[in-house]
Design a protein around this motif. Sequence first.
Motif, PDB file in Angstrom:
ATOM      1  N   ARG A 127      32.639  43.648  39.430  1.00 29.03           N
ATOM      2  CA  ARG A 127      33.331  44.727  38.717  1.00 29.03           C
ATOM      3  C   ARG A 127      32.406  45.805  38.168  1.00 29.03           C
TER       4      ARG A 127
ATOM      5  N   PHE B  80      42.918  45.318  37.103  1.00 30.09           N
ATOM      6  CA  PHE B  80      42.225  44.297  37.904  1.00 30.09           C
ATOM      7  C   PHE B  80      43.180  43.827  39.010  1.00 30.09           C
ATOM      8  N   SER B 157      38.244  37.949  40.615  1.00 32.34           N
ATOM      9  CA  SER B 157      38.184  39.417  40.652  1.00 32.34           C
ATOM     10  C   SER B 157      37.947  39.903  42.074  1.00 32.34           C
TER      11      SER B 157
END
Lengths: 412, 351
Positions: A127, B80, B157
Amino acid sequence: MKHVDAVIIGGGPAGLAAAIELRKKGIDDILILEREKKPSGILRQCIHDGFGLTRFGETLSGPKYAARFVREAEALQIPCLTDTTVLEVTPDRHVYASSSEHGMMEFEAGAIVLAMGCRERTRGAIRIPGTRPAGVYTAGVAQAYINLKNKMVGRKVVILGSGDIGMIMARRMTLEGAEVLGVFEVQPYASGLPRNVEQCLNDYNIPLSLSHTVTDIRGTDRLESVVISAFDEHMQPIPGTEKEYECDTLILSVGLIPENELTWMAGAEKDPGTSGAAVDENYQTTVPGIFAAGNVLHVHDLLDFVSLEAEALADGAARFLKEGSLPACNLAVRGNELVSGLTPSRISGEDDVTVSFRVRRPLRNCTIELVQGDTVVKRRRMPKALPAEMIQIKLKASDLSQTDDLEVKVTC
Amino acid sequence: MVPVPLTSPFSLRTILTNGIDRKVTAIERYVANNCYLVHTPAGAFRTKWVINCAGAFASDISEMHGYPNYPVRDFKGEYFVLDKKAGAFLKTPVYHAPNDRGGFSTHATPTVDGNVLVGPDSYITEEWEDYKCTKDHLDGLIRDGSKMFEQMRREFSIRNFAGIRWKRVDEEGNVLDSKLESDQQHNPNTVNLVGIESPGVTCALPLARRAVARLVAVEKPEVNEKFDPVRPALKRFYDMTREEQAEAIAADPEYGEIVCRCETVTRAEIRRAIHNPLGVHTVTGIKNRTRATMGRCQGGYCETRITEMIEQELGIKPTEVRYSHADSYMFTGPVRSGNAQDETTEGSVNA
């Protein structure tokens, strides 16, 4: 539906080595299923050398190393269906695979060898903030474009992560005329092998910045710049250290993940320490007759160990095919807090076994002890141990007890 | 329970990803011919009716066809996208109780494809079309999202993205309601939709019916009783039974070649997406249409194959392949000119 004694999923280094060794142990009915156009797996694109020192006593490029196994498999007439993707593996060892040439296929396997290798960790998985332009590639994808497809992915490059493929791509892109601004690593140490730091970075004056990482990605269409920040020991960015690097390409080498989707479909249990399947000393998963070896089981540092592990797997798989089952392995294998990626998960104590693991952080003058109950089965002193390097310790059946779990203790 | 039209916003976005050369630059009205001329870089389009549903640019279009240029502000939210493995733990959307302004903050939503979305948070951005993700907001999503969905684990993720809703505001910045208007006296044969409130996709069908009603009230067209509004969706290979998959491959062998491993997307499906009347020709366009590259490896396996298919199917050079937007080139040129190794020779023991 067709019966096959041993179905091998993946024609990379692990699958090829397992197939050859199974044939040598008298298993005639073998089938390799490979999704690419040719066997060899990821080695097709690994044109650098350094493979084979342990296995062959000489250093080879990836394709040359693979060719030795492909040639042997061809000489042994082991069938390999290419352009074939396995869609499902069931707990009762049925394998579904599809290809344009053969359509939907179903095999009933006596034993299954999982040899699917691993995949790369992506930007989304770690991320990184910022925009989402073109020009952000994982190292392996960039390597495939450059080495297999003859397509240059960029001219001004930042590399995030000091994994081996990232460092190899730093050198590769420099050799092809790109400007590599630097390799940035969030950890305070390189995550790849020391030899690659020397041969890929230092020899080409490519700077390696430890405790630094990308904290912003900029550009709307194509990548325009990245922001790099220094990180403290708690893995938090240090305010005021941000520096913007203009570049058109960001290469990510931030870790490999065993590719186990089929493994979980088959109902095998996971080993939380490796992210791969929990296996016993025969490389058998918790599902009888389903075996795993190579990078699908745990990510290796050196290719040679993948081949050797797959060859060792063939012992157990051949025995399973001949005897219908393998002896129970009831002793757990555990590591202490400095141990990671420990495999196998279970042993019997009745057979020789190779225990593989890594240390969690760089250590100096450490002691490794393999202990059963109050007995130290094996002790090894190491002046230096790095997370980049896999440690393998062989234990003899005669040294093992059949009653106590095995503990791997690393102390420093 | 109120039935909610369930669809994937990604499939709607597909149309947008190929519309880069159709930006409306001016709208002219020709009273004598009772028509409008809508100007774009790709030429002018003559039409009797103009329905403005231009989203981010709705206020500009609004002004072009005679309505006010309504002030809007960008309300942005970050997200997300979680692995389908996370979908096993979430079967229903999980929302926070509305806050004191009546709004929802971060929530967890299972998608029709089996992933989980966590987000959006909501904040005002001053930059136009600001789709970047930021550390502070991603950290906030992890903090708040984990309360909604405790399986929001790091290993799940896949990707982050940001979306924007353009809301109408007054001079003090207070949010105003969505605008759906038609002014037959001053701006005949137009419908104007500006500042559509969230959730826009859910409201799209009722809003469309209302817009059409304005047109019907003026034109009073005959009802075509034979019109069949149902378009059977092509079944994805992934959703087929093994028998259906076998039949599909028998009919079109390219169904047998799995291009995207994570989402089980076949070569046949990608080829069709490229050659569809609303064809896609970018990696992102193909992603939105077929889900290839949308899985956990994010194109690690299939992107090299997809870019090659784009070149082959469209007959373009690698340097002409685009990731998404106009200048999002993926390749700077060949590594080596001349006889480079390719798939036909590499890896072969006989080479």
